[in-house]
Design an enzyme around this catalytic site. Structure first.
Site, PDB file in Angstrom:
ATOM      1  N   HIS A 171       8.391   6.508  13.939  1.00  0.00           N
ATOM      2  CA  HIS A 171       7.188   6.397  14.778  1.00  0.00           C
ATOM      3  C   HIS A 171       6.927   4.996  15.321  1.00  0.00           C
ATOM      4  CE1 HIS A 171       5.056  10.294  13.182  1.00  0.00           C
ATOM      5  NE2 HIS A 171       6.270  10.513  13.668  1.00  0.00           N
ATOM      6  N   ASP A 220      13.085 -15.735   0.675  1.00  0.00           N
ATOM      7  CA  ASP A 220      12.682 -17.021   0.119  1.00  0.00           C
ATOM      8  C   ASP A 220      13.124 -17.058  -1.347  1.00  0.00           C
ATOM      9  OD1 ASP A 220      10.789 -15.569  -1.304  1.00  0.00           O
ATOM     10  OD2 ASP A 220       9.053 -16.659  -0.526  1.00  0.00           O
ATOM     11  N   HIS A 221      12.724 -18.115  -2.043  1.00  0.00           N
ATOM     12  CA  HIS A 221      13.183 -18.301  -3.426  1.00  0.00           C
ATOM     13  C   HIS A 221      12.720 -17.200  -4.373  1.00  0.00           C
ATOM     14  CE1 HIS A 221       9.401 -20.328  -2.542  1.00  0.00           C
ATOM     15  NE2 HIS A 221       9.040 -19.944  -3.744  1.00  0.00           N
ATOM     16  N   HIS A 271       5.592   8.359  20.808  1.00  0.00           N
ATOM     17  CA  HIS A 271       5.636   7.124  20.021  1.00  0.00           C
ATOM     18  C   HIS A 271       6.129   5.938  20.859  1.00  0.00           C
ATOM     19  CE1 HIS A 271       4.600   9.523  16.632  1.00  0.00           C
ATOM     20  NE2 HIS A 271       5.629  10.334  16.874  1.00  0.00           N
ATOM     21  N   CYS A 297      10.688 -11.332   0.186  1.00  0.00           N
ATOM     22  CA  CYS A 297       9.990 -12.422  -0.505  1.00  0.00           C
ATOM     23  C   CYS A 297       9.352 -11.827  -1.751  1.00  0.00           C
ATOM     24  CB  CYS A 297       8.991 -13.126   0.415  1.00  0.00           C
ATOM     25  SG  CYS A 297       7.610 -12.127   1.017  1.00  0.00           S
ATOM     26  N   GLY A 298       8.391 -12.507  -2.343  1.00  0.00           N
ATOM     27  CA  GLY A 298       7.791 -11.988  -3.566  1.00  0.00           C
ATOM     28  C   GLY A 298       7.129 -10.638  -3.348  1.00  0.00           C
ATOM     29  N   THR A 299       6.339 -10.555  -2.289  1.00  0.00           N
ATOM     30  CA  THR A 299       5.616  -9.314  -1.980  1.00  0.00           C
ATOM     31  C   THR A 299       6.122  -8.603  -0.729  1.00  0.00           C
ATOM     32  OG1 THR A 299       4.059 -10.525  -0.604  1.00  0.00           O
ATOM     33  CG2 THR A 299       3.472 -10.253  -2.939  1.00  0.00           C
ATOM     34  N   GLY A 300       6.838  -9.309   0.121  1.00  0.00           N
ATOM     35  CA  GLY A 300       7.219  -8.788   1.441  1.00  0.00           C
ATOM     36  C   GLY A 300       6.143  -9.043   2.482  1.00  0.00           C
ATOM     37  N   ILE A 301       4.956  -9.384   2.024  1.00  0.00           N
ATOM     38  CA  ILE A 301       3.814  -9.485   2.947  1.00  0.00           C
ATOM     39  C   ILE A 301       3.877 -10.752   3.796  1.00  0.00           C
ATOM     40  CG2 ILE A 301       1.309  -9.673   3.112  1.00  0.00           C
ATOM     41  CD1 ILE A 301       1.167  -7.965   0.531  1.00  0.00           C
ATOM     42  N   GLY A 302       4.139 -11.889   3.165  1.00  0.00           N
ATOM     43  CA  GLY A 302       4.219 -13.135   3.930  1.00  0.00           C
ATOM     44  C   GLY A 302       5.283 -13.056   5.008  1.00  0.00           C
ATOM     45  N   MET A 303       6.426 -12.491   4.641  1.00  0.00           N
ATOM     46  CA  MET A 303       7.514 -12.339   5.615  1.00  0.00           C
ATOM     47  C   MET A 303       7.077 -11.478   6.795  1.00  0.00           C
ATOM     48  SD  MET A 303      10.296 -13.992   4.986  1.00  0.00           S
ATOM     49  CE  MET A 303      11.494 -14.573   3.765  1.00  0.00           C
TER      50      MET A 303
HETATM   51  C1  RB5 Z   1       6.275 -17.331  -3.093  1.00  0.00           C
HETATM   52  O1  RB5 Z   1       5.739 -17.764  -4.297  1.00  0.00           O
HETATM   53  C2  RB5 Z   1       5.491 -16.160  -2.556  1.00  0.00           C
HETATM   54  O2  RB5 Z   1       4.230 -16.585  -2.137  1.00  0.00           O
HETATM   55  C3  RB5 Z   1       6.231 -15.507  -1.432  1.00  0.00           C
HETATM   56  O3  RB5 Z   1       7.481 -15.100  -1.879  1.00  0.00           O
HETATM   57  C4  RB5 Z   1       5.616 -14.265  -0.825  1.00  0.00           C
HETATM   58  O4  RB5 Z   1       5.271 -13.346  -1.806  1.00  0.00           O
HETATM   59  C5  RB5 Z   1       4.570 -14.449   0.180  1.00  0.00           C
HETATM   60  O5  RB5 Z   1       4.074 -13.508   0.771  1.00  0.00           O
END
Ligand code: RB5
Length: 143
Positions: free
Chosen positions: A96, A7-8, A131, A63-69
């Site tokens: 694993h 993402d951006h 596994h 993404c910013g954290t990788g978590i949302g993705m």
């Molecule tokens: C975008 O601002 C941010 O929320 C996204 O990149 C990501 O970190 C979500 O998990």
């Protein structure tokens, strides 16, 4: 073939990863974004479906954290997306979990480490054995 998307918040990291893959002669499909503000689940779904369709072997989502993705990609049956920011977790999610998507956060780790994680993710095989049974149980939960 690797599918890659961001993402951006992770455009710079995606460019660095693509340059790294170019230097290694590893083929990839870039599913965006090129910088426009966007919603990460859109890219997560696009990359995930490249894998479940068989067009790509593995994916990289940034993404910013990788978590949302990772949350979004893991909604697609057959996807095992792992957020990683260290070498040990990256190696073991291949050994694993047979993870098929590596997620990383541009706001979390530096480019040098991220490129090392890409290498580990792409070069490490799945151990199978006990596994495989556990991965099969995850697949059963998707049915
Ligand atoms: C975008 O601002 C941010 O929320 C996204 O990149 C990501 O970190 C979500 O998990």
């Amino acid at each position: 073939m690797i599918a890659i998307g961001c993402d951006h918040a992770a455009v710079n990291l995606k460019k660095a990863v693509m340059t790294h893959l170019d230097e290694k002669g590893i083929e990839y499909i870039d599913l965006g974004t090129d910088g426009e503000p966007c919603d990460y689940p859109v890219m997560a779904k696009a990359v995930a479906e490249k894998i479940t369709s068989g067009a790509c072997e593995r994916g990289i989502l940034l993404c910013g954290t990788g978590i949302g993705m990772s949350i979004a990609a893991n909604k697609v049956p057959g996807i095992r997306a792992a957020v990683c920011s260290d070498c040990f977790s990256t190696r073991y999610t291949r050994l694993h979990n047979d993870a098929n998507i590596l997620c990383m956060g541009e706001r979390v780790i530096g480019q040098g480490l991220a490129l090392e994680l890409v290498d580990i993710f792409l070069e490490t095989g799945f151990e199978g054995g006990r596994h495989q049974r556990r991965v099969d149980l995850i697949r059963d939960m998707e049915a």
